[in-house]
Scaffold this motif. Sequence first.
Motif, mmCIF file in Angstrom:
data_model
loop_
_atom_site.group_PDB
_atom_site.id
_atom_site.type_symbol
_atom_site.label_atom_id
_atom_site.label_comp_id
_atom_site.label_asym_id
_atom_site.label_seq_id
_atom_site.Cartn_x
_atom_site.Cartn_y
_atom_site.Cartn_z
ATOM 1 N N SER A 14 0.061 59.790 21.190
ATOM 2 C CA SER A 14 0.244 60.495 22.456
ATOM 3 C C SER A 14 0.937 59.550 23.415
ATOM 4 O O SER A 14 0.378 58.497 23.778
ATOM 5 N N ILE A 29 -9.260 73.925 19.790
ATOM 6 C CA ILE A 29 -7.965 74.244 20.426
ATOM 7 C C ILE A 29 -7.359 75.489 19.778
ATOM 8 O O ILE A 29 -6.869 76.401 20.472
ATOM 9 N N ARG A 30 -7.396 75.548 18.481
ATOM 10 C CA ARG A 30 -6.823 76.699 17.771
ATOM 11 C C ARG A 30 -7.605 77.974 18.098
ATOM 12 O O ARG A 30 -7.008 79.052 18.264
ATOM 13 N N TYR A 33 -6.728 78.839 21.985
ATOM 14 C CA TYR A 33 -5.376 79.273 22.328
ATOM 15 C C TYR A 33 -4.717 80.140 21.259
ATOM 16 O O TYR A 33 -3.679 80.749 21.514
ATOM 17 N N SER A 37 -0.418 79.541 18.570
ATOM 18 C CA SER A 37 -0.085 79.305 19.982
ATOM 19 C C SER A 37 0.830 78.106 20.153
ATOM 20 O O SER A 37 0.928 77.240 19.255
ATOM 21 N N LYS A 38 1.476 78.087 21.314
ATOM 22 C CA LYS A 38 2.340 76.956 21.644
ATOM 23 C C LYS A 38 1.520 75.673 21.764
ATOM 24 O O LYS A 38 1.975 74.594 21.354
ATOM 25 N N GLU A 39 0.286 75.800 22.334
ATOM 26 C CA GLU A 39 -0.551 74.617 22.532
ATOM 27 C C GLU A 39 -0.842 73.927 21.191
ATOM 28 O O GLU A 39 -0.777 72.698 21.104
ATOM 29 N N TYR A 40 -1.129 74.752 20.192
ATOM 30 C CA TYR A 40 -1.385 74.154 18.879
ATOM 31 C C TYR A 40 -0.081 73.734 18.201
ATOM 32 O O TYR A 40 -0.009 72.696 17.536
ATOM 33 N N ASP A 42 2.499 72.524 19.514
ATOM 34 C CA ASP A 42 3.014 71.264 20.035
ATOM 35 C C ASP A 42 2.387 70.041 19.354
ATOM 36 O O ASP A 42 2.971 68.942 19.384
#
Length: 600
Positions: A14, A29-30, A33, A37-40, A42
């Motif tokens: 990171s 997270i999965r 979102y 999803s975009k969050e995952y 990325d």
Amino acid sequence: MSSITSMHYAIRKSENRWERETAERILRIREKYGYNSKEYGDIKGSFYCYGCYLKWKEVHGNEPDKSEIPLLTHVDNTKVGGTYFRLRHLNEKNEGNKHNAGCCFNDPTGYLESIYNSFDYMDVDTKGVPHLTILKKNQPKRTKNNRFSTGKRDSTERKRYQSFGALQEIYNRYNNAWTELTVRTEDNKSVKIKDILFSSSEAIKIAQNHQEDILIVTGVIKKVENRNNGGYINIIFKEKENTPLPSFRLSVSPNHIYHEGDLKCLENRNIGCYGRTRNNKTFAQMELFSLPNQIVFFDLEENEPYPFTLPVIDLKRVEPIITDTLSAHKAVKTTANGEDFSYYLKNQENIPLLEKQIEQAIMKREELLQEKKHRIKVRDRNVNEKERLIVQLNNKKDELVTIKNMLEKKSSFMERVFNIFKINGSKKINSLLSQKEIIEEEINDLKQEFYVKSNDIVDTENFIKHIEFNIVDTQTRVSTTLQVMDDLKQGLKVEKVWREVVEEENCYIYHISIANLWVAVQISKAVYNSSIMEIKCLFQSHYENNEMRFYPQKIQSIEFNISSNELMIYQKIRNELDNRLRHLIFLKKMKVTKKTIVNS
């Protein structure tokens, strides 16, 4: 050993630094979102092997580039086994995306060998299989890197003792994937960890079948009970509601260093405990003797420190053990205090009087020696006089014999002449007779003087013997008085030391009447290391007719140290004290009684 395909951890870069990720966090997270999803999206291509990352740092001393460690894929397999990471398949043969050599997930052997050098109670064979020796409670013969010996390193000991045991370390590295590892137990069986993992409910059934198997019993701890009448502490697992059987429990021996407060850290924690199951009539149990070595916390947060700290030796538990051990040797605890031991202190005022008596006796002895010397001179002078008289007496006796012989000859000759010539020869004879009388008187005078001198010598000899008797008597009185004074002075020293010991904190006094013996047991922390307990036992004999009058001899003692890393410290104290007491000559003839303790 085969590789671990399901990895709980991954490493992700990171910005400019690497951070460790858990499979559970990525799953959340999965779920939050969406899987697409975009969050995952990325982050889904940024997971790398955590084991390869650690090995790279170990070998090269710096952090790797992304190209130098393999990519991972996050897997949601919660319906059948949970969530984890696995190697990403880049092509059919997955070329170019393999674990690096030495990765703990590719081959656990290297990792297990590394922790083998840092943790007790685990060995690793040539095939990389860990051999667990946790249930062999004796201390390992060799010293490993993260353990400690009894030395002068208080803060270091305390810090190291709080580290995880080998099982926790393995779980922290592999998490749920640790179940794929093979270990060899104390029963000499090679098993996968998953084959000895059982819930507390399952362990109850195993124990009820009278199987004393080595298991890792898992579950949440409901409560830590107070020590029962038998001295045991029971740690109760949470079981399903309406379960007819008593809950599975971990049992802590009365002689263990742990007390209830040390074990409260287990309450409401999801744990596993390695040990041997047993059925105790109405309940199933497992002995707990080492939190670091037996317990695995399954619910530790990221970077959460080990919740257990070095237990503190409880002096309230030590005193009954010492009392119980000494009672087996006929000792009775007393309430005597320092002021009670003051026999010599009360009599120390006699020391000046004794010193004066000694001084007077020595002066008298010197006078007697001088008198003896004078009398010996008188005796020797009289002896010389006596010898002179003997010589004179012998000479006079010789003279008397000569005169008598002359008289005898004269008398015979004159008698013949007188008969022939009728001549009178009495004048010459009369002269000899006169000499004879004088010599005889002198001999009588010498004999009288000899008799007087002989009596004087005898009287002087007797007087000398009388003086010698008085000298010996005086010397005996001097020696006796000196001994009394020395005993008094030594007794004062002994009493002083004894009172100082008795008045110390955590000192207990006992009396053995049949041995006329006082016993003082002092417990203290070592000056050089507060985690080490020093136990000193002092023994002092006393006169049979006066308990408070010590024999003025050096106090006998036994001393030993106990480190608080001795988990069975109270049993260790009992055994050590009992063993040393048995070797004391003045206690050997006593019959020793034993007691047993049971868990109820």
